[in-house]
Design a protein around this motif. Structure first.
Motif, mmCIF file in Angstrom:
data_model
loop_
_atom_site.group_PDB
_atom_site.id
_atom_site.type_symbol
_atom_site.label_atom_id
_atom_site.label_comp_id
_atom_site.label_asym_id
_atom_site.label_seq_id
_atom_site.Cartn_x
_atom_site.Cartn_y
_atom_site.Cartn_z
ATOM 1 N N GLU A 1 19.732 -2.055 -18.990
ATOM 2 C CA GLU A 1 19.348 -2.467 -20.347
ATOM 3 C C GLU A 1 18.112 -1.759 -20.890
ATOM 4 O O GLU A 1 17.863 -1.789 -22.087
ATOM 5 C CB GLU A 1 19.121 -3.992 -20.382
ATOM 6 C CG GLU A 1 20.407 -4.789 -20.157
ATOM 7 C CD GLU A 1 20.205 -6.299 -20.231
ATOM 8 O OE1 GLU A 1 19.046 -6.741 -20.190
ATOM 9 O OE2 GLU A 1 21.227 -7.014 -20.314
ATOM 10 N N THR A 2 17.293 -1.184 -20.012
ATOM 11 C CA THR A 2 16.055 -0.568 -20.504
ATOM 12 C C THR A 2 15.920 0.891 -20.054
ATOM 13 O O THR A 2 16.511 1.307 -19.050
ATOM 14 C CB THR A 2 14.803 -1.319 -19.979
ATOM 15 O OG1 THR A 2 14.665 -1.062 -18.568
ATOM 16 C CG2 THR A 2 14.899 -2.818 -20.223
ATOM 17 N N GLN A 3 15.125 1.635 -20.824
ATOM 18 C CA GLN A 3 14.866 3.028 -20.499
ATOM 19 C C GLN A 3 14.141 3.132 -19.151
ATOM 20 O O GLN A 3 14.410 4.027 -18.360
ATOM 21 C CB GLN A 3 14.024 3.670 -21.613
ATOM 22 C CG GLN A 3 13.810 5.164 -21.465
ATOM 23 C CD GLN A 3 15.108 5.962 -21.518
ATOM 24 O OE1 GLN A 3 15.973 5.693 -22.350
ATOM 25 N NE2 GLN A 3 15.263 6.927 -20.614
ATOM 26 N N GLY A 4 13.244 2.157 -18.887
ATOM 27 C CA GLY A 4 12.510 2.153 -17.621
ATOM 28 C C GLY A 4 13.453 2.060 -16.424
ATOM 29 O O GLY A 4 13.277 2.761 -15.423
ATOM 30 N N GLN A 5 14.461 1.195 -16.544
ATOM 31 C CA GLN A 5 15.457 1.075 -15.467
ATOM 32 C C GLN A 5 16.195 2.400 -15.297
ATOM 33 O O GLN A 5 16.385 2.891 -14.166
ATOM 34 C CB GLN A 5 16.462 -0.038 -15.803
ATOM 35 C CG GLN A 5 15.862 -1.436 -15.774
ATOM 36 C CD GLN A 5 16.764 -2.479 -16.443
ATOM 37 O OE1 GLN A 5 17.758 -2.148 -17.096
ATOM 38 N NE2 GLN A 5 16.411 -3.740 -16.273
ATOM 39 N N LEU A 6 16.594 2.969 -16.416
ATOM 40 C CA LEU A 6 17.343 4.238 -16.365
ATOM 41 C C LEU A 6 16.524 5.330 -15.696
ATOM 42 O O LEU A 6 17.036 6.085 -14.862
ATOM 43 C CB LEU A 6 17.753 4.648 -17.788
ATOM 44 C CG LEU A 6 18.567 5.939 -17.904
ATOM 45 C CD1 LEU A 6 19.887 5.829 -17.150
ATOM 46 C CD2 LEU A 6 18.837 6.281 -19.362
ATOM 47 N N ASP A 7 15.223 5.403 -16.048
ATOM 48 C CA ASP A 7 14.359 6.436 -15.456
ATOM 49 C C ASP A 7 14.293 6.289 -13.940
ATOM 50 O O ASP A 7 14.378 7.279 -13.206
ATOM 51 C CB ASP A 7 12.951 6.366 -16.065
ATOM 52 C CG ASP A 7 12.941 6.792 -17.542
ATOM 53 O OD1 ASP A 7 13.903 7.463 -17.970
ATOM 54 O OD2 ASP A 7 11.987 6.439 -18.256
ATOM 55 N N LEU A 8 14.136 5.049 -13.475
ATOM 56 C CA LEU A 8 14.088 4.814 -12.030
ATOM 57 C C LEU A 8 15.403 5.228 -11.372
ATOM 58 O O LEU A 8 15.415 5.876 -10.320
ATOM 59 C CB LEU A 8 13.814 3.330 -11.743
ATOM 60 C CG LEU A 8 12.357 2.887 -11.886
ATOM 61 C CD1 LEU A 8 12.263 1.362 -11.838
ATOM 62 C CD2 LEU A 8 11.516 3.495 -10.752
ATOM 63 N N LEU A 9 16.519 4.846 -11.995
ATOM 64 C CA LEU A 9 17.826 5.156 -11.416
ATOM 65 C C LEU A 9 18.061 6.662 -11.332
ATOM 66 O O LEU A 9 18.661 7.156 -10.376
ATOM 67 C CB LEU A 9 18.938 4.464 -12.211
ATOM 68 C CG LEU A 9 18.903 2.933 -12.091
ATOM 69 C CD1 LEU A 9 19.771 2.270 -13.149
ATOM 70 C CD2 LEU A 9 19.330 2.499 -10.683
ATOM 71 N N LYS A 10 17.560 7.386 -12.314
ATOM 72 C CA LYS A 10 17.635 8.856 -12.271
ATOM 73 C C LYS A 10 16.893 9.379 -11.051
ATOM 74 O O LYS A 10 17.381 10.215 -10.313
ATOM 75 C CB LYS A 10 17.021 9.459 -13.542
ATOM 76 C CG LYS A 10 18.005 9.572 -14.683
ATOM 77 C CD LYS A 10 17.358 10.294 -15.871
ATOM 78 C CE LYS A 10 18.194 10.097 -17.113
ATOM 79 N NZ LYS A 10 17.472 10.419 -18.349
ATOM 80 N N GLN A 11 15.675 8.808 -10.864
ATOM 81 C CA GLN A 11 14.854 9.193 -9.697
ATOM 82 C C GLN A 11 15.590 8.930 -8.391
ATOM 83 O O GLN A 11 15.530 9.720 -7.464
ATOM 84 C CB GLN A 11 13.598 8.330 -9.663
ATOM 85 C CG GLN A 11 12.364 8.920 -10.284
ATOM 86 C CD GLN A 11 11.213 7.916 -10.135
ATOM 87 O OE1 GLN A 11 10.948 7.413 -9.043
ATOM 88 N NE2 GLN A 11 10.559 7.618 -11.240
ATOM 89 N N PHE A 12 16.276 7.789 -8.339
ATOM 90 C CA PHE A 12 16.987 7.407 -7.105
ATOM 91 C C PHE A 12 18.251 8.233 -6.904
ATOM 92 O O PHE A 12 18.918 8.121 -5.886
ATOM 93 C CB PHE A 12 17.386 5.919 -7.134
ATOM 94 C CG PHE A 12 16.234 4.959 -7.236
ATOM 95 C CD1 PHE A 12 14.936 5.348 -6.897
ATOM 96 C CD2 PHE A 12 16.454 3.650 -7.650
ATOM 97 C CE1 PHE A 12 13.881 4.449 -6.989
ATOM 98 C CE2 PHE A 12 15.406 2.748 -7.741
ATOM 99 C CZ PHE A 12 14.111 3.154 -7.417
ATOM 100 N N GLY A 13 18.624 9.006 -7.910
ATOM 101 C CA GLY A 13 19.806 9.854 -7.787
ATOM 102 C C GLY A 13 21.112 9.149 -8.079
ATOM 103 O O GLY A 13 22.172 9.565 -7.601
#
Ligand code: C2E
Ligand code: MG
Ligand code: MG
Ligand code: MG
Length: 284
Positions: free
Chosen positions: A240-252
């Motif tokens: 739901e949030t950009q912050g979540q998306l950024d973390l998920l990108k980091q996690f691959g």
């Protein structure tokens, strides 16, 4: 006085219980008529590659337009349907409708998004999902790879031969099996070794506090690595949030589903969305 209060509370709960079961049986009666009255429809929610460049698949989500109650959530009627034979007729309708939409997508796009559908365990236990899918694919001249079947962890723990055989046969047609709500069940991970599973869908409950909770971050990044090392594809749901998306990108994380990128929408809306995204799909 305490006794009196106890009785009042008990009466209150009894009354509440009665109301609930009354509401439930009313809903069940209406549910029987819903199919013939054409009150169900499917919405489709895009599942994106994590960089947002491509809609890899769409999840079919059932809705019930009730004549007086308005839109009823599947969380409220699927459990009722699962307790009766209704889940078979509703489930069959979902398969037919979703396959028809997959056909429509394949007619328009060379690399059309797959259509992912939710199948209840009772459909596998008391019916034959594999045979239903084969019939639809044949009738529509559609490849199995146009579909994804979402099951829950609990079905794999049933450890039944009948289910195993159907899953094997579905996978042999080129259709991916996804474990939905991954991480919320008993998580005896040994089933990943035994069953033909290609995808994990990490449950929204892990995403809700992703930004604020270090432990959740470790869990989610661990699940993504686990999936990766088993050559499974991962979808993270409920972003739901950009912050979540950024973390998920980091996690691959490879794939994302959630309100941040798109809510469930009608088939027509989805076709329009695809049409307006030249990077997403190659038009035929
Ligand atoms: P599910 O398969 O885990 O589907 C994901 C649910 O999360 C959907 O709810 C979707 O609308 C919602 N969702 C997606 N992204 C977000 C987000 O960012 N935030 C929030 N708050 N929610 C998000 P929905 O459509 O209400 O469906 C609920 C459940 O009902 C599904 O959970 C699935 O278990 C069941 N269901 C839906 N359609 C069918 C069906 O055709 N057959 C069967 N057997 N079950 C179905
Ligand atoms: Mg699902
Ligand atoms: Mg899910
Ligand atoms: Mg879920």
């Amino acid at each position: 006085k305490a006794k009196q209060r106890g009785r009042n509370t008990r009466e209150y709960f009894n009354q509440q219980l009665n109301e609930d079961s009354k509401r439930r049986s009313l809903l069940e009666q209406d549910l029987y008529k819903a199919l013939e009255r054409d009150q169900f429809y499917l919405l489709y929610q895009p599942i994106w590659s994590v960089d947002g460049s491509r809609i890899e698949s769409v999840e079919a989500l059932i809705r019930w337009q009730h004549p007086t109650r308005g839109m009823v959530s599947p969380n409220d009627f699927i459990p009722i349907a699962e307790e009766s034979v209704l889940i078979h007729s509703i489930g069959k309708w979902v398969i037919q409708e979703a396959c028809r939409f997959a056909r429509q997508l394949s007619d328009s796009y060379a690399n059309a998004p797959k259509v992912s559908m939710n199948i209840s365990s009772s459909q596998f236990r008391r019916g034959n999902v594999a045979a239903q899918l084969t019939d639809e694919l044949t009738a529509l001249k559609l490849k199995g790879s146009a579909l994804v079947v979402e099951i829950t962890e609990s079905i794999l723990l049933l450890d039944e031969q009948k289910i195993f055989q159907q899953l094997e046969s579905i996978v042999s047609m080129g259709t991916d099996i996804a474990v939905d709500d991954f991480g919320t069940g008993y998580s005896s991970l040994s089933y990943l070794k035994k069953y033909p599973v290609q995808r994990l869908k990490i449950d929204k409950s892990f995403i809700d506090d992703l930004e604020s909770n270090q432990d959740t971050q470790s869990l989610v990044s661990g699940m993504i690595s686990l999936a990766d090392s088993l050559s499974l594809k991962t979808v993270v749901e409920g972003v739901e949030t950009q912050g979540q998306l950024d973390l998920l990108k980091q996690f691959g994380s490879p794939m994302i589903q959630g309100y941040l990128l798109a809510r469930p929408m009608t088939g027509d809306m989805l076709l329009t969305l695809l049409k307006n995204r030249t990077t997403t799909a190659v038009e035929k």
